[in-house]
Enzyme design. Structure first.
Site, PDB file in Angstrom:
ATOM      1  N   ILE A  91      51.313  -0.505   4.068  1.00 32.43           N
ATOM      2  CA  ILE A  91      51.008   0.733   3.349  1.00 32.43           C
ATOM      3  C   ILE A  91      50.408   0.443   1.978  1.00 32.43           C
ATOM      4  CG2 ILE A  91      53.286   1.048   2.278  1.00 32.43           C
ATOM      5  CD1 ILE A  91      50.870   3.728   3.732  1.00 32.43           C
ATOM      6  N   GLY A 309      55.766   2.805  10.764  1.00 31.39           N
ATOM      7  CA  GLY A 309      56.309   3.644   9.699  1.00 31.39           C
ATOM      8  C   GLY A 309      55.604   3.359   8.387  1.00 31.39           C
ATOM      9  N   GLU A 310      56.304   3.543   7.299  1.00 31.99           N
ATOM     10  CA  GLU A 310      55.800   3.321   5.938  1.00 31.99           C
ATOM     11  C   GLU A 310      54.772   4.358   5.497  1.00 31.99           C
ATOM     12  OE1 GLU A 310      54.143  -0.596   5.491  1.00 31.99           O
ATOM     13  OE2 GLU A 310      55.873  -1.608   6.362  1.00 31.99           O
ATOM     14  N   GLY A 311      54.331   5.237   6.400  1.00 34.57           N
ATOM     15  CA  GLY A 311      53.207   6.119   6.118  1.00 34.57           C
ATOM     16  C   GLY A 311      51.898   5.550   6.622  1.00 34.57           C
TER      17      GLY A 311
END
Length: 345
Positions: A91, A309-311
């Site tokens: 990210i 995940g993480e954006g």
């Protein structure tokens, strides 16, 4: 609870009319046309402005890791937070590539992160083990929601016109699955996935842990905040608060994967008017994400088999939104280009 406004229907109609006049067959740009029209309504402008994205990663640990539901130890949460702020995580790279503001918030990491340049907003040092106890108290849940609200306020005050929430928390697919099961009515077997990559035996255990957590809570009707306190996590509640505040301030919300979608479902249970402000970036490889998105009525823009995940999935989809706006704003109309439009049948 702040009132969430409705999208501007007049702007949507004007944008749709403009799409009919651009130098292309109507509908030939597919979802890009739909995106431009949607963003017009969310911005209240027939020609929306380029987006100024802000990515906020919320971190928290989970007591349910004690049940053996993750392939990684809880200590990885703190190590990855350090990786975010030092620029080495996915990210971090994607935020730089998209010129997006990136903020990391400690909502409930078990370790002491005082030496790291993050937003220090720890509600408690990790959530409770949802198989055996609530994730947090009602007061702590309210505090975690406020952590997210404050993060949204900071991002918007800094000029953000699109909000992305990322997550970091070893074990967080388990509470996310429990929330999704409870909020959609699906059984654990349809929702629980391998998360960080657990094997078959651990996957079976994870399904049982989620089933036990749901049984502990019972089937009586509960509001969204109570469900977050019982089954969620500190970073999940913070993401829900982030979404609620963003929508209340009229800023679109681009969802990432499984965890952010669980938070969005919880936010919807708290404030149903949030739904039009939610956009789905991608469909995660995590079991149950497609069902969770369907429950929200959302269609993802891409499906790259992601489960980080993480954006990260939302950041990958950002250029599509920007290009949808650029095409809508920059293409000539038939009249401007001196091109004959479609003949009547």
């Amino acid at each position: 609870m702040p009132r969430i406004p409705a999208p501007d229907s007049a702007a949507c109609l004007a944008a749709a009319a403009r799409q009919q006049q651009l130098t292309k067959p109507a509908g030939s740009l597919g979802k890009l046309e739909e995106l431009a029209i949607t963003l017009a309504g969310l911005q209240g402008r027939d020609i929306p402005l380029p987006l100024k994205p802000a990515i906020t990663v919320f971190a928290g640990d989970h007591g349910v890791c004690a049940e053996g539901v993750s392939a990684y130890p809880p200590e990885v949460t703190a190590a990855m937070v350090a990786n975010f702020v030092h620029g080495g995580a996915a990210i971090s790279v994607l935020a730089r590539a998209n010129q997006a503001r990136l903020e990391v918030v400690d909502a409930g990491v078990a370790a002491d992160l005082a030496a790291l340049p993050v937003v220090h907003a720890k509600v408690r040092a990790g959530s409770g083990n949802i198989r055996r106890e609530p994730a947090m108290s009602a007061k702590q849940c309210a505090a975690a929601l406020e952590v997210g609200r404050m993060a949204a306020r900071r991002a918007i005050a800094d000029g953000a016109s699109l909000l992305i929430a990322g997550d970091m928390g070893i074990g967080n697919t388990t509470p996310s699955a429990a929330l999704i099961c409870r909020l959609t009515g699906h059984r654990p077997e349809a929702i629980v996935g391998r998360g960080t990559g657990v094997g078959d035996q651990a996957l079976h255990l994870k399904c049982q842990v989620v089933a036990d957590a749901l049984a502990r809570v019972g089937s009586a009707p509960l509001d969204g905040i109570t469900l977050l306190a019982e089954l969620g996590g500190l970073e999940i509640a913070a993401i829900a608060g982030f979404y609620l505040e963003g929508a209340a301030q009229g800023v679109p919300l681009l969802l990432d994967g499984f965890i952010s979608t669980a938070a969005a479902l919880a936010a919807q249970a708290i404030a149903p008017d949030i739904t039009p402000w939610l956009l789905a970036s991608h469909c995660s490889q995590e079991t149950g994400h497609a069902l969770a998105l369907a429950s929200l009525g959302l269609t993802p823009l891409i499906d790259f088999g992601l489960r980080l995940g993480e954006g990260s999935g939302a950041a990958l989809a950002l250029p599509l939104l920007q290009q949808a706006i650029a095409l809508h704003a920059g293409m000539a109309t038939f009249a401007e280009a001196g091109v004959a439009g479609k003949s009547a049948p």
